[in-house]
Scaffold this motif. Structure first.
Motif, mmCIF file in Angstrom:
data_model
loop_
_atom_site.group_PDB
_atom_site.id
_atom_site.type_symbol
_atom_site.label_atom_id
_atom_site.label_comp_id
_atom_site.label_asym_id
_atom_site.label_seq_id
_atom_site.Cartn_x
_atom_site.Cartn_y
_atom_site.Cartn_z
ATOM 1 N N PHE A 299 0.844 -1.191 0.000
ATOM 2 C CA PHE A 299 0.000 0.000 0.000
ATOM 3 C C PHE A 299 0.878 1.239 0.000
ATOM 4 C CE2 PHE A 299 -1.990 -3.580 1.978
ATOM 5 C CZ PHE A 299 -3.292 -3.570 1.510
ATOM 6 N N VAL A 300 0.542 2.195 -0.857
ATOM 7 C CA VAL A 300 1.337 3.410 -1.030
ATOM 8 C C VAL A 300 0.464 4.629 -0.782
ATOM 9 C CG1 VAL A 300 2.772 4.750 -2.625
ATOM 10 C CG2 VAL A 300 2.729 2.243 -2.794
ATOM 11 N N SER A 301 0.929 5.542 0.066
ATOM 12 C CA SER A 301 0.169 6.775 0.304
ATOM 13 C C SER A 301 0.540 7.810 -0.757
ATOM 14 C CB SER A 301 0.449 7.327 1.706
ATOM 15 O OG SER A 301 1.833 7.562 1.911
ATOM 16 N N ASP A 302 -0.465 8.268 -1.516
ATOM 17 C CA ASP A 302 -0.271 9.210 -2.622
ATOM 18 C C ASP A 302 -0.736 10.593 -2.167
ATOM 19 O OD1 ASP A 302 0.348 6.864 -4.054
ATOM 20 O OD2 ASP A 302 -1.733 6.630 -4.692
ATOM 21 N N GLY A 303 0.213 11.416 -1.749
ATOM 22 C CA GLY A 303 -0.129 12.696 -1.139
ATOM 23 C C GLY A 303 -0.842 13.668 -2.044
ATOM 24 N N GLN A 304 -0.539 13.651 -3.333
ATOM 25 C CA GLN A 304 -1.115 14.628 -4.249
ATOM 26 C C GLN A 304 -2.541 14.277 -4.679
ATOM 27 O OE1 GLN A 304 1.410 15.588 -7.576
ATOM 28 N NE2 GLN A 304 3.210 15.965 -6.288
ATOM 29 N N THR A 305 -2.865 13.008 -4.694
ATOM 30 C CA THR A 305 -4.190 12.596 -5.169
ATOM 31 C C THR A 305 -5.103 12.149 -4.039
ATOM 32 O OG1 THR A 305 -3.344 10.363 -5.597
ATOM 33 C CG2 THR A 305 -3.325 11.926 -7.436
ATOM 34 N N SER A 306 -4.590 12.167 -2.795
ATOM 35 C CA SER A 306 -5.375 11.746 -1.626
ATOM 36 C C SER A 306 -5.974 10.358 -1.829
ATOM 37 C CB SER A 306 -6.463 12.779 -1.311
ATOM 38 O OG SER A 306 -5.869 14.006 -0.928
ATOM 39 N N THR A 307 -5.092 9.442 -2.189
ATOM 40 C CA THR A 307 -5.470 8.044 -2.381
ATOM 41 C C THR A 307 -4.372 7.145 -1.822
ATOM 42 O OG1 THR A 307 -4.454 7.971 -4.576
ATOM 43 C CG2 THR A 307 -6.805 8.488 -4.485
ATOM 44 N N VAL A 308 -4.710 5.879 -1.666
ATOM 45 C CA VAL A 308 -3.727 4.833 -1.392
ATOM 46 C C VAL A 308 -3.735 3.873 -2.566
ATOM 47 C CG1 VAL A 308 -3.266 2.774 -0.007
ATOM 48 C CG2 VAL A 308 -3.686 4.958 1.119
ATOM 49 N N ASN B 127 -3.477 11.244 7.467
ATOM 50 C CA ASN B 127 -3.737 12.337 6.536
ATOM 51 C C ASN B 127 -3.285 13.673 7.123
ATOM 52 O OD1 ASN B 127 -5.181 10.441 4.810
ATOM 53 N ND2 ASN B 127 -6.822 10.560 6.316
ATOM 54 N N GLY B 128 -2.160 14.184 6.586
ATOM 55 C CA GLY B 128 -1.608 15.433 7.091
ATOM 56 C C GLY B 128 -2.463 16.635 6.810
ATOM 57 N N GLY B 129 -3.334 16.573 5.798
ATOM 58 C CA GLY B 129 -4.159 17.716 5.432
ATOM 59 C C GLY B 129 -5.522 17.734 6.088
ATOM 60 N N SER B 130 -5.883 16.666 6.804
ATOM 61 C CA SER B 130 -7.203 16.636 7.428
ATOM 62 C C SER B 130 -7.172 16.106 8.862
ATOM 63 C CB SER B 130 -8.183 15.804 6.586
ATOM 64 O OG SER B 130 -7.677 14.514 6.338
ATOM 65 N N GLY C 59 -5.528 -1.773 -7.339
ATOM 66 C CA GLY C 59 -6.640 -0.965 -6.878
ATOM 67 C C GLY C 59 -6.199 0.311 -6.197
ATOM 68 N N GLN C 60 -7.182 1.144 -5.876
ATOM 69 C CA GLN C 60 -6.934 2.370 -5.129
ATOM 70 C C GLN C 60 -8.048 2.552 -4.102
ATOM 71 O OE1 GLN C 60 -6.451 5.667 -7.878
ATOM 72 N NE2 GLN C 60 -4.227 5.541 -7.641
ATOM 73 N N ALA C 61 -7.695 3.245 -3.007
ATOM 74 C CA ALA C 61 -8.684 3.557 -1.983
ATOM 75 C C ALA C 61 -8.605 5.046 -1.686
ATOM 76 C CB ALA C 61 -8.417 2.756 -0.716
ATOM 77 N N PRO C 62 -9.736 5.728 -1.525
ATOM 78 C CA PRO C 62 -9.718 7.156 -1.207
ATOM 79 C C PRO C 62 -9.335 7.371 0.261
ATOM 80 C CG PRO C 62 -11.961 6.335 -1.203
ATOM 81 C CD PRO C 62 -11.111 5.196 -1.658
ATOM 82 N N THR C 63 -8.688 8.499 0.523
ATOM 83 C CA THR C 63 -8.277 8.847 1.880
ATOM 84 C C THR C 63 -8.702 10.277 2.188
ATOM 85 O OG1 THR C 63 -6.118 9.743 1.223
ATOM 86 C CG2 THR C 63 -6.254 7.360 1.660
ATOM 87 N N GLY C 64 -8.282 10.777 3.360
ATOM 88 C CA GLY C 64 -8.412 12.193 3.645
ATOM 89 C C GLY C 64 -7.363 12.972 2.866
ATOM 90 N N LYS C 65 -7.209 14.244 3.183
ATOM 91 C CA LYS C 65 -6.297 15.093 2.433
ATOM 92 C C LYS C 65 -4.831 14.802 2.777
ATOM 93 C CE LYS C 65 -9.592 18.960 2.229
ATOM 94 N NZ LYS C 65 -9.840 20.365 2.635
#
Length: 331
Positions: free
Chosen positions: A103-112, A148-151, A124-130
């Motif tokens: 699993f990879v945290s994608d900071g720019q797209t707010s997904t994993v 989530n550093g933005g939320s 696959g991808q999963a939505p996250t907070g900001k």
């Protein structure tokens, strides 16, 4: 009157015990004496920033965040064996080996991004907070926690099917985390100078502990059997926290701008990688007593780190000039 030929312990086998004691002392000191240094540098093509790394010890792979993708290296040879593309603003990587997933945290797209550990193919991808940043796998619940550093929250994902199980409100800006394998996850709140204890089954914060004199806690590792949490603090100390009471037991001085902490259970060494270009090595004398062993010179901006517990080597990301590279540190 002694009749067995071993008066006062000085018999034919009298040297065995002292020799064993000496050998055990030497084995322990071999780890604690220091001597870590840069063994080699592995250049990797391409531009872009970097953040966390993680070692898959069984598969002998090193996963390295790098700009918009994850570089995958063979740990033992240092060669690039693959990549996970399209992970925009990648920060961290979490592994669930028993499920064959990463699993990879994608900071720019707010997904994993979810990928297969064998093929490295995205599944696959999963939505996250900001702005998801730090990410860990909790083996007790088979869930992934993306912080989530933005939320100021954590998105919790079922590792088996990639579905979002829930969101935990943290009440502050999260940094790195650790799981105890028993159903609790601990996370730094850098802006609050606190750590939180999350019940990973209930998906709720149960404890909130201040960590003064530690300020701006950034990195974290854990001695699970002894219930000790090691926190790298931007106030140039490492704090040792009791995982049950939240009490700060002691602190030890470290370098400037720490961003990763690792614990080697075999050597009882704790490593703190600092952006100033050093690693502070601390020995766990007892669960409540700690000694600084040495300060290892690395390279400026080499502040994120992964430990290979098989070889006891460390891997750090940095760049010299325009050359992105991995530093291998060992003895």
């Amino acid at each position: 009157m002694t009749t067995n030929g071993n008066r006062d312990g000085f018999g034919p086998n009298s040297r065995v015990l002292p020799c064993l004691i000496l050998l055990m002392a030497f084995s322990a000191s071999a780890f604690a004496d220091g001597g870590y240094h840069i063994i080699k540098k592995i250049p990797i093509p391409g531009q872009g920033g970097w953040d966390y790394l993680i070692v898959d010890e069984a598969a002998r792979r090193l996963y390295v965040s790098h700009g918009t993708q994850v570089e995958v290296l063979d740990v033992d040879s240092g060669t690039v064996v693959g990549k996970i593309p399209n992970t925009l603003g990648v920060h961290g990587i979490a592994l669930a080996p028993e499920l064959g997933r990463g699993f990879v945290s994608d900071g720019q797209t707010s997904t994993v991004t979810i990928f297969d550990l064998k093929s490295l193919q995205t599944i696959g991808q999963a939505p996250t907070g900001k702005k998801p940043d730090g990410i860990i796998y909790d083996s007790a619940t088979s869930q992934v926690f993306a912080f989530n550093g933005g939320s100021n929250s954590a998105t919790v994902i079922s590792a088996a099917d990639g579905k979002v199980a829930g969101t935990v409100d943290l009440g502050g800006g999260p940094e790195f985390a650790a799981a105890d394998g028993k159903g609790y996850v601990f996370d730094n709140l850098e802006d609050e100078s606190q750590i939180v204890e999350i019940n990973s089954r209930k998906l709720a914060v149960e404890q909130r502990w201040p960590v003064a004199p530690c300020q701006s806690p950034s990195s974290m590792a854990m001695d699970i059997p002894n219930r000790r949490i090691f926190i790298g603090c931007r106030s140039k100390v490492m704090a040792v926290v009791d995982a049950d009471s939240g009490k700060v037991i002691t602190t030890a001085p470290i370098g400037d701008h720490v961003d990763a902490t690792a614990f080697d259970a075999d050597s009882r060494l704790i490593f703190n990688s600092n952006g100033e270009g050093t690693i502070t090595v601390i020995h766990q004398d007892t669960p409540d007593k700690y000694s600084v062993v040495e300060t290892v010179k690395t390279v400026a901006r080499a502040k994120t780190m992964a430990l290979d517990r098989k070889t006891h080597q460390l891997f750090l990301s940095t760049a010299e000039g325009s050359q992105f590279e991995i530093l291998v540190v060992g003895k």
